[in-house]
Write a protein that holds these residues in place. Sequence first.
Motif, PDB file in Angstrom:
ATOM      1  N   PRO A  85      19.699  13.941   1.075  1.00 27.73           N
ATOM      2  CA  PRO A  85      18.642  14.945   0.980  1.00 27.73           C
ATOM      3  C   PRO A  85      19.160  16.390   1.015  1.00 27.73           C
ATOM      4  O   PRO A  85      20.117  16.708   1.708  1.00 27.73           O
ATOM      5  CB  PRO A  85      17.748  14.661   2.182  1.00 27.73           C
ATOM      6  CG  PRO A  85      18.576  13.873   3.117  1.00 27.73           C
ATOM      7  CD  PRO A  85      19.647  13.199   2.328  1.00 27.73           C
ATOM      8  N   CYS A  86      18.498  17.222   0.236  1.00 30.86           N
ATOM      9  CA  CYS A  86      18.745  18.673   0.240  1.00 30.86           C
ATOM     10  C   CYS A  86      18.427  19.183   1.649  1.00 30.86           C
ATOM     11  O   CYS A  86      17.449  18.756   2.269  1.00 30.86           O
ATOM     12  CB  CYS A  86      17.835  19.325  -0.797  1.00 30.86           C
ATOM     13  SG  CYS A  86      17.687  21.122  -0.694  1.00 30.86           S
ATOM     14  N   CYS A  89      14.715  21.211   1.176  1.00 31.87           N
ATOM     15  CA  CYS A  89      13.460  20.573   0.774  1.00 31.87           C
ATOM     16  C   CYS A  89      13.457  19.056   0.914  1.00 31.87           C
ATOM     17  O   CYS A  89      12.400  18.434   0.853  1.00 31.87           O
ATOM     18  CB  CYS A  89      13.112  20.941  -0.662  1.00 31.87           C
ATOM     19  SG  CYS A  89      14.201  20.207  -1.911  1.00 31.87           S
ATOM     20  N   LYS A  91      14.859  16.874  -1.204  1.00 30.74           N
ATOM     21  CA  LYS A  91      15.039  16.188  -2.485  1.00 30.74           C
ATOM     22  C   LYS A  91      16.440  15.561  -2.524  1.00 30.74           C
ATOM     23  O   LYS A  91      17.398  16.157  -2.047  1.00 30.74           O
ATOM     24  CB  LYS A  91      14.883  17.217  -3.609  1.00 30.74           C
ATOM     25  CG  LYS A  91      15.084  16.687  -4.992  1.00 30.74           C
ATOM     26  CD  LYS A  91      14.902  17.831  -5.999  1.00 30.74           C
ATOM     27  CE  LYS A  91      15.327  17.423  -7.371  1.00 30.74           C
ATOM     28  NZ  LYS A  91      15.224  18.548  -8.311  1.00 30.74           N
ATOM     29  N   CYS A  99      19.576  21.679  -3.371  1.00 36.56           N
ATOM     30  CA  CYS A  99      19.330  21.317  -4.765  1.00 36.56           C
ATOM     31  C   CYS A  99      19.283  22.572  -5.646  1.00 36.56           C
ATOM     32  O   CYS A  99      19.258  23.700  -5.148  1.00 36.56           O
ATOM     33  CB  CYS A  99      18.024  20.531  -4.882  1.00 36.56           C
ATOM     34  SG  CYS A  99      16.534  21.455  -4.448  1.00 36.56           S
ATOM     35  N   ASP A 101      16.832  23.736  -7.514  1.00 39.07           N
ATOM     36  CA  ASP A 101      15.597  24.508  -7.366  1.00 39.07           C
ATOM     37  C   ASP A 101      15.661  25.423  -6.146  1.00 39.07           C
ATOM     38  O   ASP A 101      15.304  26.603  -6.217  1.00 39.07           O
ATOM     39  CB  ASP A 101      14.384  23.574  -7.232  1.00 39.07           C
ATOM     40  CG  ASP A 101      14.138  22.764  -8.494  1.00 39.07           C
ATOM     41  OD1 ASP A 101      14.606  23.183  -9.581  1.00 39.07           O
ATOM     42  OD2 ASP A 101      13.476  21.707  -8.392  1.00 39.07           O
TER      43      ASP A 101
END
Length: 138
Positions: A85-86, A89, A91, A99, A101
Amino acid sequence: MSEVINCPRCNAIFMQNKFRDVCDKCYREEENMYETVYQFLKKRENRAATMDRVIEVTGVDEELLYKWVKKGRIQTRQFPNMGYPCDKCGKIIGTGRICGDCSSELASDLKKFETEQEWKKKSQESGQRTYYTMRDKN
């Protein structure tokens, strides 16, 4: 430098070093689980397995999978559906800490902050002041 701490998994006391973050017993268990996951992923038909599928079939803890991908023991270029996971966030990503984004968002926020700082600096250097007035509400 080594330090005496409690194992985060079993609470046993052990000497922590830069290579291991759990006691010897838990380390051996993790290595056995890693071997199980690796044997599963080594099969051609399982190379595109998702994280959920690997967890379901092997019974390994999700956090351990994330740890192995982060450390590079399970490489995302060989197993494209593996990740972690990021930090911002959550993701699933394959490299870095955040990530794309979130990285773009942080870059735009930083640029906005720098622009504001430049504007404040220019307004202070020019000597112009902004005055605010208040009206009586009648």
